[in-house]
Design an enzyme around this catalytic site. Structure first.
Site, PDB file in Angstrom:
ATOM      1  N   ASP A 181       8.459 -55.129  -6.811  1.00 35.99           N
ATOM      2  CA  ASP A 181       9.598 -55.104  -7.706  1.00 35.99           C
ATOM      3  C   ASP A 181       9.602 -53.730  -8.398  1.00 35.99           C
ATOM      4  O   ASP A 181       8.673 -52.932  -8.267  1.00 35.99           O
ATOM      5  CB  ASP A 181       9.524 -56.273  -8.704  1.00 35.99           C
ATOM      6  CG  ASP A 181      10.888 -56.653  -9.238  1.00 35.99           C
ATOM      7  OD1 ASP A 181      11.091 -57.812  -9.625  1.00 35.99           O
ATOM      8  OD2 ASP A 181      11.788 -55.774  -9.241  1.00 35.99           O
TER       9      ASP A 181
HETATM   10  C1  GLC Z   1      14.858 -55.905 -10.816  1.00 37.01           C
HETATM   11  C2  GLC Z   1      14.576 -57.355 -10.447  1.00 37.01           C
HETATM   12  C3  GLC Z   1      14.590 -57.599  -8.970  1.00 37.01           C
HETATM   13  C4  GLC Z   1      15.543 -56.633  -8.302  1.00 37.01           C
HETATM   14  C5  GLC Z   1      14.956 -55.250  -8.450  1.00 37.01           C
HETATM   15  C6  GLC Z   1      15.872 -54.172  -7.843  1.00 37.01           C
HETATM   16  O1  GLC Z   1      14.065 -55.557 -11.909  1.00 37.01           O
HETATM   17  O2  GLC Z   1      13.397 -57.948 -10.967  1.00 37.01           O
HETATM   18  O3  GLC Z   1      14.966 -58.967  -8.780  1.00 37.01           O
HETATM   19  O4  GLC Z   1      15.673 -56.953  -6.934  1.00 37.01           O
HETATM   20  O5  GLC Z   1      14.686 -54.928  -9.806  1.00 37.01           O
HETATM   21  O6  GLC Z   1      17.053 -54.097  -8.566  1.00 37.01           O
END
Ligand code: GLC
Length: 720
Positions: free
Chosen positions: A261
């Protein structure tokens, strides 16, 4: 036999360390902000091969320009992998995932994912960071809106359907995108319902509740998985070797890509398991994380880690091979421009909006309809639409609308006016969503003094009050909405006008007073682009509501976590006995149980029967029940099949969902609903947490939702 080296193997053999780490790095373009804004890269990084993946880049023209730099100007001409958060639609926004879960319809889940994939790919994007399949039983947690609700069986069904929808039959198709099942795992039970907080649950709850959806996603062939930001009992998922390597890759055989993430690898330092970026990068690599999203930790930390012998080049190459293999499966080496090379025809987009309208209507949950306040009479001529969500078309798409922010949505007011051109539809906002200003309440209530026949009271949360980083300690109606509601309800009572409350929210809200006082209550969640038309379809009776809540609605926040699959305890609730499991100041029962939802029909269940009185593990039990629509309108009923094992080596939940089916019946019509129960699905995790099939009696309970008083029961004897 010597297996010829694949193109991928040969390519990896030619790469410098910087180019390898580039393939393990994903940074954001500036199109959307989905996390802390950290200095991204430039096109030079693509040109010199130190950046192999992007997120938040939208638009075929922009995507193709970046691909051109990668495949025409870089040394090794490796195409970019570009991902985006297409959670419930790309430009055409479907109802939020919690709303879609309310349809209990796998065909819908797959259809909207398929349509989202087509629209996403048409924009040049090859990967979505979806489906989000985190089970949530705590309405304080904002990301409840993004997921499947409280039930592991439902979460697994949704995971399977969404992966199929996004990836289609051929991942290389110009209409398919790679799915990313997220957030692995057990993100939902954050302490206190507080976003990103630590999680500490039993191994049993982990395996019975939070892992099934990911196992289903892997079985469905998900191309990628994203670990959660959180730690589980002190081990951050981004560094959780046991769950990422031993369980995901070992036990489940997942051979796809694990993408961290946003900045999560560097955040291992904040977690307190790494003192610097080198240690953070080592932990993530050893755990099997292939792509570092936005932290730059692999690029910054792995060269030193390699020099110090903390990781091996083979471990780096293993990740590079998985990333390049995904790009190959997506067809990016064959033709990096295949996605976005054709503009979608207008009729395709128009048809997609019809899907959004249809799914929007089916996701609405009618939780009260006293005196048949709904549907409106056909000859209705004067309606008051009141509240801060009445003409709030921007709020209708919910918190993860990605590229949908640019598209106009249909508000409740616009939808009702379009559906009832003969009627006068008057409107007052009354109050803003979350301000303290009550100056507009009087004028709103005064609308009811002028021949109005029904009030549609549109209340709820703003879109950004749920979703990521949106936990709420007071999950009620924000601002002065209750004051507005009280004034409108009082005036309506005086003037004998029915009040239809429509609730827009990304989670259950604590609104027992509204449920008591409104004549009808519709849970709309956030219905997406076609919200107003979808709601008008149901309120006017063009569509009979069939949605069922996929998450329990507590009476009081103090009941949280409240979910139907609780265990009995040794002192189950007995109102006559103080020393039993209950509160001094609240009933144990929910305001609305899991699966609750009304239709415009009335359904009587009779004659539940099963195909055999006993079963071995190989058998499939046929379950049938007759239903009669004793109501005055045609409607579709959703029928739930639960099981209960009253005596086992481990105390089992009071109810476990094992199947759902639907039946549409005209007034007076009787039909038979049929379900199948594989006896093997009655296995559970024994004392040693290994699957066990235990002889003994099991109850099969069938009915309209998870209130035991509404279920009819049959019994089957399981034989070893
Ligand atoms: C965000 C979220 C995740 C998302 C990623 C990219 O913080 O936790 O679900 O896919 O970043 O945007």
């Amino acid at each position: 036999m010597i297996v010829p080296m694949s193109m991928i193997d040969k390519l990896t053999g030619r790469m410098t360390l910087a180019e390898k780490l580039g393939q393990l790095t994903m940074t954001t373009s500036s199109y959307a902000v989905t996390g802390p804004v950290i200095a991204g890269d430039s096109t030079d990084s693509i040109r010199n091969g130190t950046l192999g993946n992007l997120l938040n880049l939208v638009g075929a023209k922009h995507v193709h320009e970046m691909q051109r730099i990668a495949v025409e100007e870089s040394r090794l001409r490796i195409p970019l992998l570009i991902g985006f958060d297409v959670i419930h639609g790309h430009r055409t926004i479907f109802p939020v995932p919690l709303a879609e879960a309310s349809t209990f319809d796998p065909k819908i889940w797959e259809l909207t994912a398929r349509e989202s994939a087509r629209e996403t790919a048409a924009d040049g994007i090859a990967m979505t960071f979806a489906p989000m399949v985190d089970v949530s039983r705590d309405l304080r947690w904002g990301r409840t809106v993004e997921g499947p609700g409280e039930d592991p069986w439902l979460a697994a069904e949704i995971a399977r359907a969404k992966v199929r929808g996004f990836q289609g039959a051929d991942l290389a198709s110009p209409e398919s995108v790679a799915a990313t099942a997220k957030h692995f795992c057990a993100y939902g039970p954050v302490t206190g319902g507080r976003e990103y907080a630590s999680v500490d649950i039993s191994e049993r709850t982990l395996r019975e509740v939070h892992l099934p959806a990911f196992a289903a996603a892997v079985r469905a062939g998900t191309a990628a998985i994203m670990p959660a930001f959180t730690d589980l009992a002190g081990i951050p998922l981004t560094a959780h070797k046991a769950l990422l390597r031993d369980y995901l890759r070992g036990e489940l055989g997942f051979d796809g890509v694990i993408v961290s993430d946003y900045n999560a690898i560097r955040e291992l330092i904040q977690h307190g398991v790494a003192s610097n970026v080198v240690e953070a990068a080592v932990l993530a690599l050893k755990a099997g994380v292939d792509i570092d999203m936005m932290a730059g930790a692999y690029r910054d930390g792995l060269p030193e880690a390699l020099e110090r012998g903390l990781v091996t080049m083979d471990e780096v190459d293993e990740c590079v091979l998985r990333v390049l293999r995904l790009k190959e499966r997506l067809g990016l080496f064959d033709d990096p421009y295949r996605r976005g090379s054709r503009v979608e025809a207008v009729e395709v987009v128009t048809a997609r909006r019809r899907v959004a309208r249809d799914v929007g209507g089916k996701s609405l949950v009618l939780v009260k309809n006293s005196n048949d306040a709904l549907p409106f009479r056909a000859d209705i001529r004067r309606i008051a639409v009141i509240g801060p969500l009445a003409d709030a078309w921007r709020e209708m798409r919910g918190p993860w609308a990605a590229a949908g922010y640019e598209e106009p949505n249909v508000s409740v007011l616009a939808g009702l006016r379009a559906a009832l051109p003969e009627a006068q539809v008057v409107h007052a906002e009354g109050v803003a969503i979350s301000s303290a200003d009550t100056a507009g309440i009087a004028a709103a209530a005064d609308l009811l003094d002028d021949g109005v026949e029904v009030v549609v009271l549109c209340l709820g949360e703003a879109a950004e009050m749920s979703g990521e980083a949106s936990s709420r300690a007071f999950p009620e109606l924000p601002g002065e909405q209750r004051a507005l509601a009280d004034a409108v309800l009082e005036r309506a009572a005086t003037n004998d006008i029915p009040v239809v409350a429509t609730l827009f929210c990304g989670r259950p809200l604590i609104v027992p007073w509204l449920a008591e006082k409104a004549d009808a209550l519709v849970v709309a969640w956030f219905p997406g682009t076609e919200a107003g038309h979808a709601i008008a379809d149901v309120l006017t009776g063009r569509l009979s509501p069939s949605g069922r809540t996929p998450i329990t609605w507590p009476r009081a926040l103090g009941q949280t976590p409240l979910f139907y699959g609780q265990r009995n305890s040794g002192r189950p609730e007995n109102p006559q006995d103080r020393f039993t499991s209950k509160y001094l100041d609240s009933a144990n029962s929910p305001l609305f149980p899991f699966g609750f939802g009304l239709t415009y029909g009335r359904f009587a269940y009779t004659n539940l029967r099963v195909s055999a009185a006993s079963a071995t593990v190989e058998d499939t039990i046929e379950v049938a029940v007759d239903l009669t629509n004793t109501g005055a309108r045609e409607a579709e009923e959703t029928i739930f099949m639960f099981v209960r094992d009253r005596v086992a080596s481990v105390a089992r939940p009071l109810l476990e969902l094992k199947g759902v089916t639907k039946i549409a019946l005209k007034p007076g019509e009787t039909g038979t609903a049929r379900l199948q129960l594989a006896a093997a699905d009655l296995r559970f995790l024994g004392l040693d947490l290994k699957p066990v099939f235990e002889p003994g009696e099991v109850e099969i309970l069938v009915g309209p939702h998870a209130d035991p008083a509404r279920l009819t029961t049959a019994r089957v004897m399981l034989q070893g």
